[in-house]
Structures are given as structure tokens and as C-alpha cells.
Design an enzyme around this catalytic site. Structure first.
Site, PDB file in Angstrom:
ATOM      1  N   GLU A 152     -17.330  18.784 -34.895  1.00 23.95           N
ATOM      2  CA  GLU A 152     -16.289  19.358 -34.039  1.00 23.95           C
ATOM      3  C   GLU A 152     -16.849  19.710 -32.660  1.00 23.95           C
ATOM      4  O   GLU A 152     -17.707  20.585 -32.560  1.00 23.95           O
ATOM      5  CB  GLU A 152     -15.722  20.611 -34.702  1.00 23.95           C
ATOM      6  CG  GLU A 152     -14.620  21.291 -33.932  1.00 23.95           C
ATOM      7  CD  GLU A 152     -14.084  22.509 -34.658  1.00 23.95           C
ATOM      8  OE1 GLU A 152     -12.995  22.985 -34.281  1.00 23.95           O
ATOM      9  OE2 GLU A 152     -14.747  23.000 -35.601  1.00 23.95           O
ATOM     10  N   GLU A 158     -19.295  28.941 -27.114  1.00 20.79           N
ATOM     11  CA  GLU A 158     -19.782  29.061 -28.490  1.00 20.79           C
ATOM     12  C   GLU A 158     -21.103  28.348 -28.732  1.00 20.79           C
ATOM     13  O   GLU A 158     -21.854  28.721 -29.629  1.00 20.79           O
ATOM     14  CB  GLU A 158     -18.712  28.556 -29.465  1.00 20.79           C
ATOM     15  CG  GLU A 158     -17.439  29.382 -29.427  1.00 20.79           C
ATOM     16  CD  GLU A 158     -16.450  29.016 -30.513  1.00 20.79           C
ATOM     17  OE1 GLU A 158     -16.866  28.428 -31.521  1.00 20.79           O
ATOM     18  OE2 GLU A 158     -15.249  29.341 -30.355  1.00 20.79           O
ATOM     19  N   ASP A 185     -10.139  19.744 -32.128  1.00 16.42           N
ATOM     20  CA  ASP A 185      -9.468  21.029 -32.273  1.00 16.42           C
ATOM     21  C   ASP A 185      -8.765  21.354 -30.952  1.00 16.42           C
ATOM     22  O   ASP A 185      -9.406  21.408 -29.905  1.00 16.42           O
ATOM     23  CB  ASP A 185     -10.513  22.098 -32.609  1.00 16.42           C
ATOM     24  CG  ASP A 185      -9.924  23.466 -32.878  1.00 16.42           C
ATOM     25  OD1 ASP A 185      -9.163  23.972 -32.015  1.00 16.42           O
ATOM     26  OD2 ASP A 185     -10.224  24.063 -33.929  1.00 16.42           O
ATOM     27  N   HIS A 188     -10.226  24.254 -28.661  1.00 18.99           N
ATOM     28  CA  HIS A 188     -11.415  23.903 -27.893  1.00 18.99           C
ATOM     29  C   HIS A 188     -11.093  22.847 -26.831  1.00 18.99           C
ATOM     30  O   HIS A 188     -11.616  22.900 -25.713  1.00 18.99           O
ATOM     31  CB  HIS A 188     -12.508  23.392 -28.825  1.00 18.99           C
ATOM     32  CG  HIS A 188     -12.975  24.409 -29.817  1.00 18.99           C
ATOM     33  ND1 HIS A 188     -13.677  25.534 -29.449  1.00 18.99           N
ATOM     34  CD2 HIS A 188     -12.821  24.476 -31.158  1.00 18.99           C
ATOM     35  CE1 HIS A 188     -13.947  26.259 -30.529  1.00 18.99           C
ATOM     36  NE2 HIS A 188     -13.439  25.634 -31.573  1.00 18.99           N
ATOM     37  N   HIS A 211      -7.692  19.769 -36.033  1.00 13.32           N
ATOM     38  CA  HIS A 211      -7.328  21.181 -36.122  1.00 13.32           C
ATOM     39  C   HIS A 211      -6.294  21.534 -35.048  1.00 13.32           C
ATOM     40  O   HIS A 211      -6.417  21.081 -33.908  1.00 13.32           O
ATOM     41  CB  HIS A 211      -8.543  22.079 -35.880  1.00 13.32           C
ATOM     42  CG  HIS A 211      -9.375  22.305 -37.088  1.00 13.32           C
ATOM     43  ND1 HIS A 211     -10.608  22.929 -37.039  1.00 13.32           N
ATOM     44  CD2 HIS A 211      -9.170  22.028 -38.405  1.00 13.32           C
ATOM     45  CE1 HIS A 211     -11.118  23.013 -38.250  1.00 13.32           C
ATOM     46  NE2 HIS A 211     -10.270  22.465 -39.095  1.00 13.32           N
ATOM     47  N   ARG A 217      -5.411  30.758 -29.381  1.00 14.00           N
ATOM     48  CA  ARG A 217      -5.947  30.665 -30.738  1.00 14.00           C
ATOM     49  C   ARG A 217      -5.039  31.326 -31.774  1.00 14.00           C
ATOM     50  O   ARG A 217      -5.466  31.620 -32.890  1.00 14.00           O
ATOM     51  CB  ARG A 217      -7.380  31.208 -30.836  1.00 14.00           C
ATOM     52  CG  ARG A 217      -8.217  30.396 -31.833  1.00 14.00           C
ATOM     53  CD  ARG A 217      -9.692  30.724 -31.794  1.00 14.00           C
ATOM     54  NE  ARG A 217     -10.450  29.645 -32.423  1.00 14.00           N
ATOM     55  CZ  ARG A 217     -11.766  29.596 -32.491  1.00 14.00           C
ATOM     56  NH1 ARG A 217     -12.500  30.575 -31.978  1.00 14.00           N
ATOM     57  NH2 ARG A 217     -12.380  28.589 -33.073  1.00 14.00           N
ATOM     58  N   GLU A 246      -6.159  26.040 -37.969  1.00 10.53           N
ATOM     59  CA  GLU A 246      -7.283  26.981 -37.917  1.00 10.53           C
ATOM     60  C   GLU A 246      -7.021  27.906 -36.745  1.00 10.53           C
ATOM     61  O   GLU A 246      -7.275  27.562 -35.589  1.00 10.53           O
ATOM     62  CB  GLU A 246      -8.618  26.263 -37.732  1.00 10.53           C
ATOM     63  CG  GLU A 246      -9.793  27.246 -37.809  1.00 10.53           C
ATOM     64  CD  GLU A 246     -11.123  26.623 -37.407  1.00 10.53           C
ATOM     65  OE1 GLU A 246     -12.032  26.619 -38.233  1.00 10.53           O
ATOM     66  OE2 GLU A 246     -11.235  26.159 -36.251  1.00 10.53           O
TER      67      GLU A 246
END
Length: 273
Positions: A152, A158, A185, A188, A211, A217, A246
Site C-alpha cells: 500500500e 506515515e 487507498d 492516502h 481501500h 478518513r 478502512e
């Protein structure tokens, strides 16, 4: 388009997992809301009863499209790019230990923060070399059972390793394994990709899992991402896998899960037909 949501088999620190705790009760709720599958977040396969997992999931008519491994980093600090060779070796063996369970469920193994973060005093190039070596090792073992890995791309806040689809495609070339692809995702991607839809199209058949979370989020539909456009681009690649939620359990886990599937099933997916 099949929908799933992330469920941790154990309590976990990671905040963007809506469901933790009573596994069977959570699976029953997820099935009741109309999800097709449940993506399992598992720190260590030796700590779960595979027979019981299969019994619970199958009894509710769900599938397991993917197994997340990030808790090994979050809870234990394991990573492919540590400057400690013992930590790297333990991380590799931990990921290999997921292969039998993934094979049993025909699930993809997700590689998120298990890649780690470049430690102080180590170059980015050395971290990438460690990462490629680890991925090649794991992919070779998994190929024997047909299991696939999906790394991912994560946002810059992060990790310093693999932020974009372009980074991920370069990594795929370096690893050189057919069973290694990407998990994209939307949370991101909203931070790192200039145009989410163009990046999805560029990734094409190397998208192994997907995702969804909105720009804040929260659940899809809670902020400003255009999920109709995004999922239309995904569909256009020929993607046949799951779209898995997620996101943060806000305002609470049940509400976020219900609102996500209602928004996707009633507002977005009918327009893709």
C-alpha cells in the site's frame, strides 16, 4: 462491485479500523449490513484459530478478501527496513507465516507499515534495498501456493518509503514477481496523487486490492472525495476484487459502517451499472 470492511481479530492501537473486540458479534453485524466480505487485520497468525475464523466468517456468508499485517509494526515494531538484522528477519518470517492462512481463505496479504521507516543514520537507498530483498523473499515463498501480496502506498506523514502509484510501480519492477502488486487507498491517494483517477488507470492490472475512506478518513460520503469518479476509474481497469472500507470509527463504528455501505450501494454503485 463487492464490498468489505476491515475487522481486527484482536484489540489494536491503529485508529482507522472500525471494528475490534468481539469477533463473532462484529462479523454478524457486518453481514447484517450487507457487506460481502470482511478484511481481517491479524498481527500474528499463531494467535488465531484458523478453524474458528473460517467457521464464523462462512457461517455468515462472508468471504475474506485480504489479510492486513500492519499491527506487527504498530504493536511490535517489526519492519523490513530496520537497521537491526534480527528485526528484519523476524518481520520476513512473520509475513511468511501469513501465507498458509491467506491460502486457506484465498486472500491477499496486505503490506502496509511492515515496510517500516528509514531509521536515523541509514540511507533511503539502503532501506529500499532491504525492502526489495524482503519482498522478493516473501513473494517467492507465497508463489508456491498462489498467494499474492499487495503493498500500500502510504502518505508522506506515515513513512518515507513508497508514497505514490509511480513509486509502487517502480518497486514492482525492482521486485520482479507476478504475485506482487499494489493496494490503493483513497485517503492516502488524496494526499499524494495529483489526480486520483489517472493514477488508478496508470496502475491498471497491478491493483490487487482497494481501500476506501473519505478525505478526512471518515467513511465514504463524509467529506469531499468523488467516489463515483474514483470507482468508475477503478472499474475501467477491469478490477474484479473487493472495495474495502478502512476508515475511522466515527461518529462510532456501527454508524460509520452503516453509512459507508448505504452511500456506496445506494448512491454510487447504481450509477456505475
Amino acid at each position: 462491485m463487492k464490498l468489505s470492511i476491515v475487522l481486527s481479530t484482536h484489540s489494536a492501537k491503529f485508529e482507522a479500523v472500525a471494528f475490534k473486540g468481539d469477533f463473532e458479534a462484529n462479523v454478524a453485524k457486518i453481514a447484517g449490513w450487507g457487506y460481502d466480505g470482511v478484511e481481517l487485520a491479524i498481527r500474528d497468525p499463531s494467535l488465531v484459530d484458523a478453524d474458528e475464523l473460517e467457521r464464523v466468517v462462512s457461517s455468515h456468508g462472508l468471504q475474506v478478501p485480504a489479510i492486513g499485517t500492519g499491527q506487527a509494526w504498530g504493536e511490535e515494531g517489526l519492519s523490513f527496513t530496520s537497521d537491526d538484522p534480527d528485526v528484519r528477519a523476524t518481520a520476513i518470517e512473520r509475513i511468511k507465516s501469513h501465507v498458509p492462512l491467506a491460502s486457506r481463505f484465498n486472500a491477499i496479504i496486505i503490506l502496509g507499515l511492515i515496510r517500516g521507516i528509514t531509521p536515523e543514520g541509514q540511507t533511503h537507498e539502503q532501506s529500499m534495498a532491504f525492502l526489495v530483498e524482503a519482498l522478493q523473499d516473501c513473494a517467492a515463498v507465497a508463489a508456491e501456493t498462489g498467494v499474492r501480496f499487495a503493498l500500500e502506498p502510504l502518505n508522506r506523514y506515515e513513512t518515507d518509503l513508497i508514497h505514490t502509484v509511480a513509486d509502487g510501480l517502480d518497486l514492482i519492477d525492482r521486485v520482479g514477481a507476478d504475485n506482487f502488486g499494489l493496494l490503493l487507498d483513497t485517503f492516502h491517494m488524496n494526499i499524494e496523487e495529483p489526480v486520483i483517477e489517472e493514477s488508478i488507470r496508470a496502475c491498471g492490472e497491478r491493483i490487487f486490492h482497494f481501500h476506501v475512506a473519505d478525505s478526512n478518513r471518515w467513511y465514504p460520503g463524509a467529506a469531499h472525495l468523488d467516489f463515483l469518479s474514483i470507482l468508475d476509474a477503478l472499474s475501467g481497469t477491469g478490477y474484479q476484487g473487493y472495495v474495502s472500507g478502512e476508515f475511522m470509527p466515527l461518529p462510532d463504528a456501527d454508524t460509520s459502517a452503516e453509512r459507508s455501505i448505504a452511500y456506496l450501494r445506494q448512491t454510487v454503485l447504481p450509477q456505475l451499472a
